[in-house]
Write an enzyme that holds these catalytic residues in place. Structure first.
Site, PDB file in Angstrom:
ATOM      1  N   ASP A   1       0.966  -1.364  -0.113  1.00 52.29           N
ATOM      2  CA  ASP A   1      -0.211  -0.408   0.158  1.00 52.29           C
ATOM      3  C   ASP A   1       0.585   1.692   0.145  1.00 52.29           C
ATOM      4  O   ASP A   1       0.622   1.961  -0.273  1.00 52.29           O
ATOM      5  CB  ASP A   1      -0.757   0.167   1.492  1.00 52.29           C
ATOM      6  CG  ASP A   1      -2.077   1.553   1.107  1.00 52.29           C
ATOM      7  OD1 ASP A   1      -2.778   0.857   0.986  1.00 52.29           O
ATOM      8  OD2 ASP A   1      -1.526   2.195   1.626  1.00 52.29           O
TER       9      ASP A   1
ATOM     10  N   TYR B   1      -5.080   2.165   0.471  1.00 48.73           N
ATOM     11  CA  TYR B   1      -5.863   1.410  -0.723  1.00 48.73           C
ATOM     12  C   TYR B   1      -6.106  -0.059  -0.956  1.00 48.73           C
ATOM     13  O   TYR B   1      -6.621   0.387  -1.642  1.00 48.73           O
ATOM     14  CB  TYR B   1      -3.987   1.597  -1.979  1.00 48.73           C
ATOM     15  CG  TYR B   1      -3.898   3.369  -2.776  1.00 48.73           C
ATOM     16  CD1 TYR B   1      -4.707   4.121  -2.167  1.00 48.73           C
ATOM     17  CD2 TYR B   1      -2.884   3.475  -3.185  1.00 48.73           C
ATOM     18  CE1 TYR B   1      -4.726   5.731  -2.763  1.00 48.73           C
ATOM     19  CE2 TYR B   1      -2.232   4.492  -3.642  1.00 48.73           C
ATOM     20  CZ  TYR B   1      -3.084   5.436  -4.070  1.00 48.73           C
ATOM     21  OH  TYR B   1      -3.296   7.013  -4.207  1.00 48.73           O
ATOM     22  N   ASP B   2      -5.556  -0.208   0.144  1.00 46.80           N
ATOM     23  CA  ASP B   2      -5.608  -1.880   0.155  1.00 46.80           C
ATOM     24  C   ASP B   2      -7.080  -2.167   0.819  1.00 46.80           C
ATOM     25  O   ASP B   2      -8.151  -2.546   0.524  1.00 46.80           O
ATOM     26  CB  ASP B   2      -5.296  -2.846   1.863  1.00 46.80           C
ATOM     27  CG  ASP B   2      -3.734  -2.857   1.368  1.00 46.80           C
ATOM     28  OD1 ASP B   2      -4.156  -3.271   0.301  1.00 46.80           O
ATOM     29  OD2 ASP B   2      -2.439  -2.643   2.300  1.00 46.80           O
ATOM     30  N   ILE B   3      -7.602  -0.890   1.494  1.00 53.58           N
ATOM     31  CA  ILE B   3      -9.276  -0.546   1.837  1.00 53.58           C
ATOM     32  C   ILE B   3     -10.155  -0.653   0.456  1.00 53.58           C
ATOM     33  O   ILE B   3     -11.337  -1.280   0.681  1.00 53.58           O
ATOM     34  CB  ILE B   3      -9.249   0.726   2.719  1.00 53.58           C
ATOM     35  CG1 ILE B   3      -8.928  -0.265   4.022  1.00 53.58           C
ATOM     36  CG2 ILE B   3     -11.166   0.506   3.206  1.00 53.58           C
ATOM     37  CD1 ILE B   3      -8.639   1.169   4.946  1.00 53.58           C
TER      38      ILE B   3
END
Length: 405
Positions: A131, A159-161
């Protein structure tokens, strides 16, 4: 009955981005088979609550993917699954014969999702997806932080979320389309693509005007006043977006003359005289407590809010009213996780059933019911370290490299 009660998900992802996508499906009732190495998902080392945040309600199946009999188990489950999700490096699962393209030949209805850092194509396709690396590469870090300090990352793995959310949306769209075509499809979603799409206005400003945005701390690039101010006992954020809102702010603080001052009458004028306005507002806002100003601003419809730390945010009465924390029993102890934000749907809200599973807790039941293995066959596979039904401590076997966190 949960809305996704008849959907089965083969989850070969781990850490954060992929599990976040399958967590959304699990919250809505999908049966998620979480495939873990014999030593477990790396996210288990983060602690029970963090792991449960993205793995609640799933079924844990411990499988050695480097072992041919373990690969056969994945193929057997793929034949029964509606969705398969993996987040290994591009083409890395090919050496085990369980890449998504191969799995799709076994089940034409399978919706196969590849979660990576940079996607399946392009010059960076083999790059490691973290991320923070993607925050740097997509320009987000260049916009975050104070102008006189180095670029900063966003405080969570944003960004992972976002990738998990986009992957879940893609899966749901593909499931809807499959009702007509009867066929699955491959979904290629990456941290890079999600990150570039998140640039929104600053991205289009460059594309259409050639203007490169710079970090400005908590200041807004196009509106004034939008920034934190120090009240007598804490910070408060004022977020004025229109001239009308500015007039209401001036009335609320007892300084109506500010709104008629030629330096501040319009947003363009306020932008040109930002420093002068900041000094005037700072002097006034420092005279009352944070809550006193918030009460006044709410009554006068001025956009503003307190700058809380995480604890203050979670303990706020509105957080209690919105039930933002879910609690599960974890071996006789309460385990708290953050709630699915869609819990207030009027007819089909997500209904979490349990916390995170113990490693290998569902290996026996799933392999017997879905693959048709007998207890004797399972005992042999456990003995040979092909599968796990409890927390083992084996020497790590060869495993694919991660492609996205």
């Amino acid at each position: 009955m949960s809305v996704l009660h008849d959907i089965r998900v083969l989850d070969i992802s781990r850490v954060l981005a992929g599990p976040n996508a399958t967590q959304i499906l699990a919250d809505f009732g999908a049966e998620v088979w979480k495939i873990e190495a014999l030593w477990g998902d790396e996210a288990r080392t983060w602690g029970r609550s963090s792991f449960a945040m993205i793995n609640r309600g799933k079924k844990s199946i411990a499988v050695n993917l480097a072992e041919p009999r373990g690969q056969d188990i994945i193929r057997a489950l793929a034949k029964k699954a509606d969705v398969a999700v993996e987040n290994y490096k591009v083409d890395n699962l090919k050496r085990f014969g369980i890449d998504l393209k191969s799995l799709m030949t076994l089940n034409e209805r399978l919706i196969a999702v590849s979660v990576t850092g940079f996607g399946q194509t392009g010059p960076n396709r083999d790059g490691l997806g973290y991320d923070m690396v993607l925050q740097a590469m997509t320009g987000l870090m260049s916009l975050t932080g104070d102008p006189d300090r180095p670029p900063a990352r966003v405080g969570v793995a944003i960004y992972d979320i976002m990738l998990g959310l986009n992957a879940a949306i893609g899966i749901l769209a593909a499931l809807y389309e499959r009702k007509t075509s009867g066929k699955g499809q491959h979904i290629d979603v990456s941290l890079f693509d999600v990150g570039m799409s998140s640039l929104l206005g600053v991205g289009t400003a460059y594309l259409n005007e050639g203007r490169v945005a710079l970090r400005q701390g908590s200041l807004h690039p196009t509106h004034v006043p939008v920034q934190p101010y120090q009240a007598s006992d804490g910070l408060i954020l004022v977020a004025v977006g229109t001239d009308e809102q500015f007039a209401r702010l001036c009335s609320a603080i007892g300084c109506e003359s500010f709104s008629t001052d030629p330096r501040f009458q319009t947003n363009a004028a306020r932008m040109a005289n930002r420093v002068a306005l900041e000094e005037l507002l700072s002097e006034v806002l420092g005279t009352k407590t944070r809550q006193e100003w918030l009460d006044i601003f709410m009554a006068k419809r001025v956009p503003a809010g307190p700058i809380y730390n995480v604890g203050e945010a979670l303990e706020h009465p509105h957080s209690k009213a919105r039930n933002v924390v879910w609690t599960f029993d974890d071996g006789g102890k309460p385990l708290h996780v953050l709630a699915n934000p869609l819990q207030h749907m009027s007819r089909t809200p997500p209904k979490p059933t349990s916390g995170a599973p113990r490693l290998g807790a569902d290996t026996l039941s799933v392999l017997m019911s879905q693959v048709g293995l007998t207890e004797e066959e399972i005992e042999m596979l456990v003995r040979d370290k092909v599968i796990g039904v409890a927390q083992p401590d084996p020497a790590p076997a060869e495993a694919p490299d991660s492609g996205s966190r």
